[in-house]
Design an enzyme around this catalytic site. Structure first.
Site, short mmCIF file in Angstrom:
data_model
loop_
_atom_site.label_atom_id
_atom_site.label_comp_id
_atom_site.label_asym_id
_atom_site.label_seq_id
_atom_site.Cartn_x
_atom_site.Cartn_y
_atom_site.Cartn_z
CD GLU A 68 11.14 -7.54 5.51
OE1 GLU A 68 11.99 -8.26 6.07
OE2 GLU A 68 10.27 -6.93 6.14
NE ARG A 76 7.19 3.93 10.04
CZ ARG A 76 6.11 4.13 9.28
NH1 ARG A 76 5.71 3.20 8.42
NH2 ARG A 76 5.41 5.25 9.36
N PRO A 94 0.79 -1.23 0.00
CG PRO A 94 -0.20 -1.14 2.11
CD PRO A 94 0.47 -2.09 1.15
CG ASN A 95 -0.26 4.28 1.28
OD1 ASN A 95 -1.26 4.81 0.77
ND2 ASN A 95 -0.31 3.70 2.47
CG ASP A 125 0.05 -17.54 8.22
OD1 ASP A 125 1.15 -17.70 8.78
OD2 ASP A 125 -1.04 -17.50 8.84
CB ALA A 160 1.48 0.05 6.28
NE ARG A 176 3.93 6.30 1.63
CZ ARG A 176 4.28 5.10 2.02
NH1 ARG A 176 4.81 4.26 1.17
NH2 ARG A 176 4.09 4.74 3.26
NE ARG A 226 10.19 5.78 8.78
CZ ARG A 226 9.24 5.66 7.85
NH1 ARG A 226 9.39 4.76 6.87
NH2 ARG A 226 8.16 6.42 7.89
CG HIS A 262 5.45 -2.45 10.14
ND1 HIS A 262 6.77 -2.85 10.14
CD2 HIS A 262 5.39 -1.40 9.27
CE1 HIS A 262 7.47 -2.06 9.33
NE2 HIS A 262 6.65 -1.18 8.79
CG HIS A 313 11.15 -2.48 4.47
ND1 HIS A 313 9.78 -2.41 4.31
CD2 HIS A 313 11.41 -3.67 5.05
CE1 HIS A 313 9.24 -3.51 4.80
NE2 HIS A 313 10.21 -4.30 5.25
CG LEU A 314 11.49 2.23 -1.08
CD1 LEU A 314 10.19 2.97 -1.38
CD2 LEU A 314 12.45 2.34 -2.25
CB SER A 315 12.44 4.28 4.93
OG SER A 315 11.54 3.36 5.51
CE1 TYR A 365 8.82 4.90 3.02
CE2 TYR A 365 7.24 6.71 3.15
CZ TYR A 365 7.79 5.54 3.67
OH TYR A 365 7.28 5.02 4.84
CG ASN A 396 8.40 -2.21 0.34
OD1 ASN A 396 7.84 -2.33 1.43
ND2 ASN A 396 8.99 -1.08 -0.04
C1 DQA Z 1 8.24 0.90 3.81
C2 DQA Z 1 8.34 1.08 5.33
C3 DQA Z 1 7.01 0.85 6.00
O1 DQA Z 1 7.12 1.02 7.40
C4 DQA Z 1 5.99 1.85 5.48
O2 DQA Z 1 4.72 1.60 6.05
C5 DQA Z 1 5.91 1.87 4.00
C6 DQA Z 1 7.14 1.77 3.22
C7 DQA Z 1 9.55 1.24 3.10
O3 DQA Z 1 9.69 0.86 1.94
O4 DQA Z 1 10.42 1.90 3.67
O5 DQA Z 1 4.85 2.07 3.43
O6 DQA Z 1 7.95 -0.46 3.55
#
Ligand code: DQA
Length: 149
Positions: free
Chosen positions: A97, A110, A9-10, A86, A76, A17, A106, A79, A99-101, A22, A73
């Protein structure tokens, strides 16, 4: 070898965003980089983005017999989602896995990653480059790993 790259999502709003967290490049730029990297390693790729947990679960299940490994990725849902954890365990495909950040530096909420429990590697805080490293890792471990000239 064929990879499935899933973004949660997002992430469709990349570039708009929270750019200080990001980055300023959009989702299309990310998909272009992913495709280019997979082509460089001579592997196929399917990309999927959804804002819906169940749709992500469905897509992971659909990977059975379709793709050989997963880069995810879960955004959200990282978490919160035991369902995504599963699903990854159910299909049993090698997964990385991304994650950009740098989620480790953080907020406390998270700090847990459910999806990460089913992944053999986690790459955080490297921006788009994290996807490149994930693809390189899976291509090396499970493909022939040969980068094309
Ligand atoms: C994220 C980190 C997550 O905590 C956050 O909810 C995201 C992006 C990242 O790529 O850093 O939406 O997965």
């Amino acid at each position: 070898m064929k990879l499935l790259v899933i973004n949660g999502p997002n992430l469709n709003l990349l570039g708009i965003r929270e750019p200080d967290i990001y980055g300023r490049q959009d989702y299309q730029a990310l998909t272009a980089l992913v495709k280019e990297t997979c082509a460089r390693f001579g592997i196929g790729v399917d990309l999927f983005q959804s804002n819906h947990e169940g749709a992500i679960v469905d897509r992971i299940q659909a990977a059975l017999g379709q793709e050989d490994a997963i880069v995810i990725n879960p955004a959200a849902y990282t978490h919160t989602s035991i369902a995504i954890l599963d699903a990854l365990k159910a299909v049993g495909l090698p997964a990385v896995e991304v994650h950009l950040s740098d989620v480790k530096s953080r907020e406390p909420f998270r700090q847990i990653s459910y999806a990460g429990m089913a992944c053999e590697k986690t790459i955080i805080g490297k921006g788009f480059q994290g996807y490149v490293e994930a693809i390189e890792y899976l291509a090396t471990q499970y493909g022939d790993g040969q980068s094309q000239p």
